[in-house]
Design an enzyme around this catalytic site. Sequence first.
Site, PDB file in Angstrom:
ATOM      1  N   GLU A  61      16.717   3.232  -6.390  1.00  0.00           N
ATOM      2  CA  GLU A  61      18.182   3.183  -6.335  1.00  0.00           C
ATOM      3  C   GLU A  61      18.764   2.111  -7.244  1.00  0.00           C
ATOM      4  OE1 GLU A  61      19.993   3.421  -2.486  1.00  0.00           O
ATOM      5  OE2 GLU A  61      18.292   4.483  -1.616  1.00  0.00           O
ATOM      6  N   THR A  66      20.778   7.658 -13.202  1.00  0.00           N
ATOM      7  CA  THR A  66      22.197   7.691 -13.568  1.00  0.00           C
ATOM      8  C   THR A  66      22.394   7.197 -14.994  1.00  0.00           C
ATOM      9  OG1 THR A  66      22.813   7.291 -11.257  1.00  0.00           O
ATOM     10  CG2 THR A  66      24.504   6.900 -12.931  1.00  0.00           C
ATOM     11  N   ARG A 197      22.850  11.150  -5.843  1.00  0.00           N
ATOM     12  CA  ARG A 197      21.782  10.212  -5.517  1.00  0.00           C
ATOM     13  C   ARG A 197      20.604  11.006  -4.955  1.00  0.00           C
ATOM     14  NH1 ARG A 197      24.591   8.007  -8.286  1.00  0.00           N
ATOM     15  NH2 ARG A 197      25.698   6.014  -8.072  1.00  0.00           N
ATOM     16  N   ASP A 219      11.787   8.659 -16.965  1.00  0.00           N
ATOM     17  CA  ASP A 219      12.272   8.172 -15.672  1.00  0.00           C
ATOM     18  C   ASP A 219      11.127   8.247 -14.672  1.00  0.00           C
ATOM     19  OD1 ASP A 219      13.862   7.341 -13.591  1.00  0.00           O
ATOM     20  OD2 ASP A 219      14.874   9.269 -13.317  1.00  0.00           O
ATOM     21  N   GLN A 223      10.181   3.623  -5.992  1.00  0.00           N
ATOM     22  CA  GLN A 223       9.655   3.226  -4.692  1.00  0.00           C
ATOM     23  C   GLN A 223       8.225   2.683  -4.853  1.00  0.00           C
ATOM     24  OE1 GLN A 223      11.430   5.955  -5.243  1.00  0.00           O
ATOM     25  NE2 GLN A 223      13.230   5.270  -4.122  1.00  0.00           N
TER      26      GLN A 223
END
Length: 242
Positions: A61, A66, A197, A219, A223
């Site tokens: 996140e 994005t 998201r 990308d 995590q």
Amino acid sequence: MVTGSGLCQNSILGCYGGTVEEPDDQTRDSVRINKQIEDELNKERKKNKNQIKILLLGCGEAGKSTFIKQMRIIHSGEEEGGWTVDEREQYRREILMNVIQCIQILLEEMTGSLDSSLNNTAGRLKELKPDQEKDQAKLWEYRDNILAIWEESAIQETFQRRNEFNLPDCCRYFLTNISRISAPTFLPESKDILQIRVMTTGVIEYNFDMDGRECIMIDVGGQRTERKKWIHCFVGVTAIIF
């Protein structure tokens, strides 16, 4: 007398009365395959000279996906980012998944009470499966009540406490625009796509043109369970953004 310089003018075999043998089929195949490999390697070297490869790393996140979408919009040369219809339809599904996730989290974390007229809808929303298209389609039916639930004081108070639990950043945007984004004919625009998201798993490559050069942005999931895959992505990288 034959001098050393006169020996074996044609071949070593000629010294002993032998003949030069033609290469067999296996040798010819080996030469041909070797030439093909060399040609492919040369093409790859030329291609790599005109290629920019950027690896994005960071925690979950952090906004890596994005950022890539923003770069694609900027360099697409088109007002709406150059998204294909298939891509926009996939993004629509992800938006509706985010809507269900957000409303369910808010209802779960809510400590107050809703208006009694909204309790039935709230109960049905809790039972929806975010990744099921048939459940996503029900949002259009519930759109007015979803907006009413979002505007309820108990939900707004819960939203103000969002630092206490994990709530997607897109919550306010999507719930405020529920009537538009839940429509059966809705296809998201760039401003909607940037709000999505979705957790990235594995390694995903995005290709686009950057001032005449091919740009590849990689990308990877941020995590902890995904970080062991990072080591496989460093080969041939031009730059790393963390």
